[in-house]
Design an enzyme around this catalytic site. Structure first.
Site, PDB file in Angstrom:
ATOM      1  N   GLU A  63      53.094  42.757  41.185  1.00 14.20           N
ATOM      2  CA  GLU A  63      53.126  44.698  41.191  1.00 14.20           C
ATOM      3  C   GLU A  63      51.742  44.891  41.631  1.00 14.20           C
ATOM      4  O   GLU A  63      51.023  44.643  41.210  1.00 14.20           O
ATOM      5  CB  GLU A  63      54.079  44.894  40.097  1.00 14.20           C
ATOM      6  CG  GLU A  63      54.186  46.580  40.639  1.00 14.20           C
ATOM      7  CD  GLU A  63      55.027  46.084  40.964  1.00 14.20           C
ATOM      8  OE1 GLU A  63      56.654  46.489  41.726  1.00 14.20           O
ATOM      9  OE2 GLU A  63      55.247  47.224  42.467  1.00 14.20           O
ATOM     10  N   PHE A  64      52.172  45.731  42.863  1.00 11.96           N
ATOM     11  CA  PHE A  64      50.881  46.163  43.605  1.00 11.96           C
ATOM     12  C   PHE A  64      50.886  48.289  43.196  1.00 11.96           C
ATOM     13  O   PHE A  64      50.290  48.504  44.228  1.00 11.96           O
ATOM     14  CB  PHE A  64      50.541  45.932  44.418  1.00 11.96           C
ATOM     15  CG  PHE A  64      50.558  44.247  44.817  1.00 11.96           C
ATOM     16  CD1 PHE A  64      48.984  43.807  44.255  1.00 11.96           C
ATOM     17  CD2 PHE A  64      51.955  43.822  45.650  1.00 11.96           C
ATOM     18  CE1 PHE A  64      49.184  42.482  44.489  1.00 11.96           C
ATOM     19  CE2 PHE A  64      51.488  42.599  46.275  1.00 11.96           C
ATOM     20  CZ  PHE A  64      50.739  41.616  45.080  1.00 11.96           C
ATOM     21  N   LYS A 109      47.926  38.378  43.192  1.00  9.64           N
ATOM     22  CA  LYS A 109      47.709  39.232  42.722  1.00  9.64           C
ATOM     23  C   LYS A 109      45.892  39.913  42.078  1.00  9.64           C
ATOM     24  O   LYS A 109      45.871  41.327  42.261  1.00  9.64           O
ATOM     25  CB  LYS A 109      48.655  39.671  40.999  1.00  9.64           C
ATOM     26  CG  LYS A 109      48.187  40.852  40.579  1.00  9.64           C
ATOM     27  CD  LYS A 109      49.033  42.189  40.620  1.00  9.64           C
ATOM     28  CE  LYS A 109      48.610  43.123  39.781  1.00  9.64           C
ATOM     29  NZ  LYS A 109      49.039  44.235  39.466  1.00  9.64           N
ATOM     30  N   ASN A 149      43.602  42.585  43.668  1.00  8.37           N
ATOM     31  CA  ASN A 149      42.909  43.503  42.131  1.00  8.37           C
ATOM     32  C   ASN A 149      41.411  42.988  42.586  1.00  8.37           C
ATOM     33  O   ASN A 149      40.168  44.278  42.490  1.00  8.37           O
ATOM     34  CB  ASN A 149      43.203  43.571  41.251  1.00  8.37           C
ATOM     35  CG  ASN A 149      44.504  44.154  41.305  1.00  8.37           C
ATOM     36  OD1 ASN A 149      44.798  44.680  41.462  1.00  8.37           O
ATOM     37  ND2 ASN A 149      45.100  44.270  39.564  1.00  8.37           N
ATOM     38  N   PHE A 168      38.736  53.030  49.418  1.00  8.45           N
ATOM     39  CA  PHE A 168      39.037  52.338  48.315  1.00  8.45           C
ATOM     40  C   PHE A 168      36.472  51.891  48.804  1.00  8.45           C
ATOM     41  O   PHE A 168      35.863  51.056  48.272  1.00  8.45           O
ATOM     42  CB  PHE A 168      38.376  50.281  47.987  1.00  8.45           C
ATOM     43  CG  PHE A 168      39.926  50.634  47.186  1.00  8.45           C
ATOM     44  CD1 PHE A 168      41.336  51.168  47.575  1.00  8.45           C
ATOM     45  CD2 PHE A 168      39.760  50.720  45.482  1.00  8.45           C
ATOM     46  CE1 PHE A 168      42.415  51.486  46.886  1.00  8.45           C
ATOM     47  CE2 PHE A 168      40.811  50.990  44.647  1.00  8.45           C
ATOM     48  CZ  PHE A 168      41.818  51.306  44.262  1.00  8.45           C
ATOM     49  N   ALA A 171      32.179  55.943  46.572  1.00  7.87           N
ATOM     50  CA  ALA A 171      30.803  54.866  45.576  1.00  7.87           C
ATOM     51  C   ALA A 171      31.236  56.220  44.405  1.00  7.87           C
ATOM     52  O   ALA A 171      31.900  57.205  44.460  1.00  7.87           O
ATOM     53  CB  ALA A 171      30.081  55.722  46.109  1.00  7.87           C
ATOM     54  N   GLY A 209      38.380  52.031  36.642  1.00  4.84           N
ATOM     55  CA  GLY A 209      39.163  52.068  34.747  1.00  4.84           C
ATOM     56  C   GLY A 209      40.256  51.685  35.219  1.00  4.84           C
ATOM     57  O   GLY A 209      40.832  51.620  36.262  1.00  4.84           O
ATOM     58  N   CYS A 244      44.701  48.363  34.653  1.00  3.84           N
ATOM     59  CA  CYS A 244      44.552  47.182  35.554  1.00  3.84           C
ATOM     60  C   CYS A 244      43.021  46.116  35.852  1.00  3.84           C
ATOM     61  O   CYS A 244      42.740  44.971  35.804  1.00  3.84           O
ATOM     62  CB  CYS A 244      45.524  47.278  37.005  1.00  3.84           C
ATOM     63  SG  CYS A 244      47.134  46.968  37.091  1.00  3.84           S
ATOM     64  N   LYS A 263      40.570  44.616  33.230  1.00  2.00           N
ATOM     65  CA  LYS A 263      41.288  43.598  32.299  1.00  2.00           C
ATOM     66  C   LYS A 263      41.546  42.626  32.935  1.00  2.00           C
ATOM     67  O   LYS A 263      41.251  41.340  32.933  1.00  2.00           O
ATOM     68  CB  LYS A 263      42.471  44.199  32.354  1.00  2.00           C
ATOM     69  CG  LYS A 263      43.945  43.021  31.574  1.00  2.00           C
ATOM     70  CD  LYS A 263      45.508  43.852  31.394  1.00  2.00           C
ATOM     71  CE  LYS A 263      46.113  44.200  32.726  1.00  2.00           C
ATOM     72  NZ  LYS A 263      46.995  42.725  32.878  1.00  2.00           N
TER      73      LYS A 263
HETATM   74  C1  UDX Z   1      45.105  49.292  40.410  1.00  2.00           C
HETATM   75  C2  UDX Z   1      45.349  48.682  42.201  1.00  2.00           C
HETATM   76  O1  UDX Z   1      45.604  49.229  43.204  1.00  2.00           O
HETATM   77  C3  UDX Z   1      47.390  48.721  42.037  1.00  2.00           C
HETATM   78  O2  UDX Z   1      47.727  47.547  43.502  1.00  2.00           O
HETATM   79  C4  UDX Z   1      47.482  46.675  40.475  1.00  2.00           C
HETATM   80  O3  UDX Z   1      49.362  47.233  40.483  1.00  2.00           O
HETATM   81  C5  UDX Z   1      47.188  47.533  39.656  1.00  2.00           C
HETATM   82  O4  UDX Z   1      45.735  48.847  39.070  1.00  2.00           O
HETATM   83  P1  UDX Z   1      45.117  51.863  39.524  1.00  2.00           P
HETATM   84  O5  UDX Z   1      45.142  51.032  38.320  1.00  2.00           O
HETATM   85  O6  UDX Z   1      46.482  52.668  39.188  1.00  2.00           O
HETATM   86  O7  UDX Z   1      46.136  50.123  40.659  1.00  2.00           O
HETATM   87  O8  UDX Z   1      44.144  52.620  40.593  1.00  2.00           O
HETATM   88  P2  UDX Z   1      43.774  52.282  41.682  1.00  2.00           P
HETATM   89  O9  UDX Z   1      44.494  53.924  42.903  1.00  2.00           O
HETATM   90  O10 UDX Z   1      43.584  51.044  42.104  1.00  2.00           O
HETATM   91  O11 UDX Z   1      42.750  52.417  41.458  1.00  2.00           O
HETATM   92  C6  UDX Z   1      41.408  52.098  40.780  1.00  2.00           C
HETATM   93  C7  UDX Z   1      40.251  52.310  39.994  1.00  2.00           C
HETATM   94  O12 UDX Z   1      38.935  52.012  41.149  1.00  2.00           O
HETATM   95  C8  UDX Z   1      40.080  54.326  39.342  1.00  2.00           C
HETATM   96  O13 UDX Z   1      39.352  53.825  38.458  1.00  2.00           O
HETATM   97  C9  UDX Z   1      39.963  54.593  40.762  1.00  2.00           C
HETATM   98  O14 UDX Z   1      39.001  56.388  40.818  1.00  2.00           O
HETATM   99  C10 UDX Z   1      38.603  53.342  41.261  1.00  2.00           C
HETATM  100  N1  UDX Z   1      38.350  53.551  42.790  1.00  2.00           N
HETATM  101  C11 UDX Z   1      39.506  54.211  43.683  1.00  2.00           C
HETATM  102  C12 UDX Z   1      37.173  54.234  43.317  1.00  2.00           C
HETATM  103  O15 UDX Z   1      36.138  54.029  41.947  1.00  2.00           O
HETATM  104  N2  UDX Z   1      37.101  54.326  44.430  1.00  2.00           N
HETATM  105  C13 UDX Z   1      37.166  54.257  45.742  1.00  2.00           C
HETATM  106  O16 UDX Z   1      36.898  53.958  46.599  1.00  2.00           O
HETATM  107  C14 UDX Z   1      38.805  53.747  45.395  1.00  2.00           C
END
Ligand code: UDX
Length: 433
Positions: A146-147, A202, A206, A247, A250, A255, A258, A261
């Protein structure tokens, strides 16, 4: 179509509701009786945009049914989606206890020709283990990682950019194709592969995303030492199609439930396979370091213990989830130094309060229902989560609550020029001070 989803956590509940939205009869099972009782009444402990509305409408249309045991669903469906948790255990491995016990319970049910779809994040090779263990039972297995992201879970689930189906069974492939047909505009978005590759995909997704974040955070440190601006660097590389625009923010790092872990369990998997996963390790270390560095910057600047206001506690906006939230580590560091901390989060006050309720200095934390009230008579503001309402905050009103305001912005939400015009001391990440 009738199907059972086992595990009514974040992924399980959202997936169940999306399946019921497209008209399937969904039997959602969780061992937590309290959670099931609440869900039957339309109450969820998860904050997610649209969740409440979709939950209520699918309960009314009787497309979703909640149960606290699998046996009760036996007569209804032989198609099982497993979405139970795979937390880190004390050895930093993915703990598969819940997955294995769920499959064992399914195996004991009397309905024939069961198809078990593993959505929980499991290390490559898990599906093969299950196949061997249950080879004398009438069960087929599929890996279907799942994503979906928290905060945009429904739109991600209803409009997935891809569906991964890992199986070598033709009939299972056909069933999964039917399940996902209403969700994909283009059949090419369904990608078929062997189970181990699906399981690894998966982790790979991540860790690839987390590595972009850690790299940007590494670049931001060099920006601070050389006068470069990480915002410009971001724009400069985002236009390279090989890198892409996502992504690249900065900040305080990643956190959530997902990324942290999965990276740790992947590093452990590498160790078990005698492979030293140097990049993955560096990604995790950089993420930890980023938060420590920011906390040190605040503490060094403020010097003696004082009151600090924290805006944002959830690990990202649009969720009340504080699992592995950078705010937790920042608060810990501030409490270690005997600071008082005012906290405001639009959704996660309760959840962050639970994290600290057993902390000896819990009384030094003060929770507010209004972001400006939290600032009253406090000189220092720390931003940990980029909720939209913080970025559009009224700077004059902030100044009126706090004379001599200093902002430590862990998410780079304000423009340098706006803050300069208002004469507010401003420290952000990877941008000229
Ligand atoms: C993530 C994956 O994107 C998703 O595909 C998977 O199923 C579960 O893990 P999620 O944990 O909901 O999803 O959050 P996501 O939007 O991916 O962000 C993850 C972390 O990265 C957040 O803490 C966010 O603040 C941080 N982040 C994201 C950054 O610090 N910089 C970025 O440019 C993008």
């Amino acid at each position: 179509m009738n199907l059972t989803v086992v595990g009514a956590g974040y992924i399980g509940l959202v997936t169940s509701l999306c399946f019921s939205e497209v008209g399937y009869n969904v039997f959602c099972v969780d061992v937590d009786q309290n959670k099931i009782q609440n869900l039957k009444k339309g109450i969820s402990n998860i904050y997610e945009p649209q969740l409440e509305r979709i939950l209520h409408s699918n309960i009314s249309s009787q497309k979703i049914h909640f149960f606290d045991n699998l046996k009760a669903t036996e007569a209804h469906s032989s198609l099982y989606f497993i979405t139970v948790g795979t937390p880190l255990n004390s050895n930093n491995e993915a703990d598969l206890t819940q997955v294995f016990s769920t499959v064992e319970q399914i195996a004991l049910l009397n309905n024939p020709k069961k198809l078990v779809v593993i959505k929980s994040t499991v290390p490559p090779g898990t599906l093969q283990l299950l196949k061997e263990k249950y080879k004398n039972k009438d069960i087929e297995f599929v890996s279907n990682p799942e994503f979906i992201r928290e905060g945009s879970a429904f739109s991600d689930c209803m409009n997935p950019d891809r569906i991964i189906i890992g199986t070598d069974s033709k009939s299972a492939t056909q069933t999964l194709f039917e399940v996902y047909k209403p969700f994909v505009k283009n059949p090419k978005s369904i990608i078929y592969m062997d189970p181990a590759s699906a399981e690894l995909t998966k982790y790979a997704a991540n860790i690839m995303l987390a590595s972009k974040i850690s790299l940007m955070n590494e670049f931001s440190r060099i920006c601070e030492k050389t006068g470069a601006n990480i915002d410009s660097v971001e724009i400069g590389i985002a236009s390279d199609q090989r890198i892409g625009p996502h992504f690249l923010k900065a900040g305080l790092g990643y956190g959530g439930s997902c990324f942290p872990k999965d990276i740790h369990s992947f590093i452990t998997l590498g160790k078990q396979l005698n492979e030293d996963l140097l990049v993955s390790k560096a990604v995790a270390q950089t993420n930890d370091f980023q938060i420590e560095r920011f906390a040190k910057k605040i503490i060094d600047h403020v010097q003696k213990p004082q009151k600090v206001t924290l805006w944002g506690a959830s690990f990202k906006p649009e969720t009340n989830d504080t699992r592995e939230a950078p705010a937790i580590k920042i608060i810990q560091k501030l409490l270690e130094q005997k600071f008082e901390v005012n906290i405001y989060d639009p959704a996660a006050n309760q959840s962050i309060s639970h994290c600290f309720e057993k902390h000896p200095q819990f009384k030094s934390l003060h929770f507010f229902n209004d972001q400006y009230e939290a600032l009253t008579n406090c000189q220092y503001l720390v931003i940990c989560t980029e909720w939209k309402q913080f970025a559009s905050a009224d700077l004059e009103k902030m100044k009126s609550k706090s004379s001599q305001l200093h902002i430590f912005d862990g998410r780079n939400i304000f423009s340098l020029e706006d803050l300069k015009k208002k004469n507010i001391s401003y420290y952000s990440i990877g941008r000229p001070q």
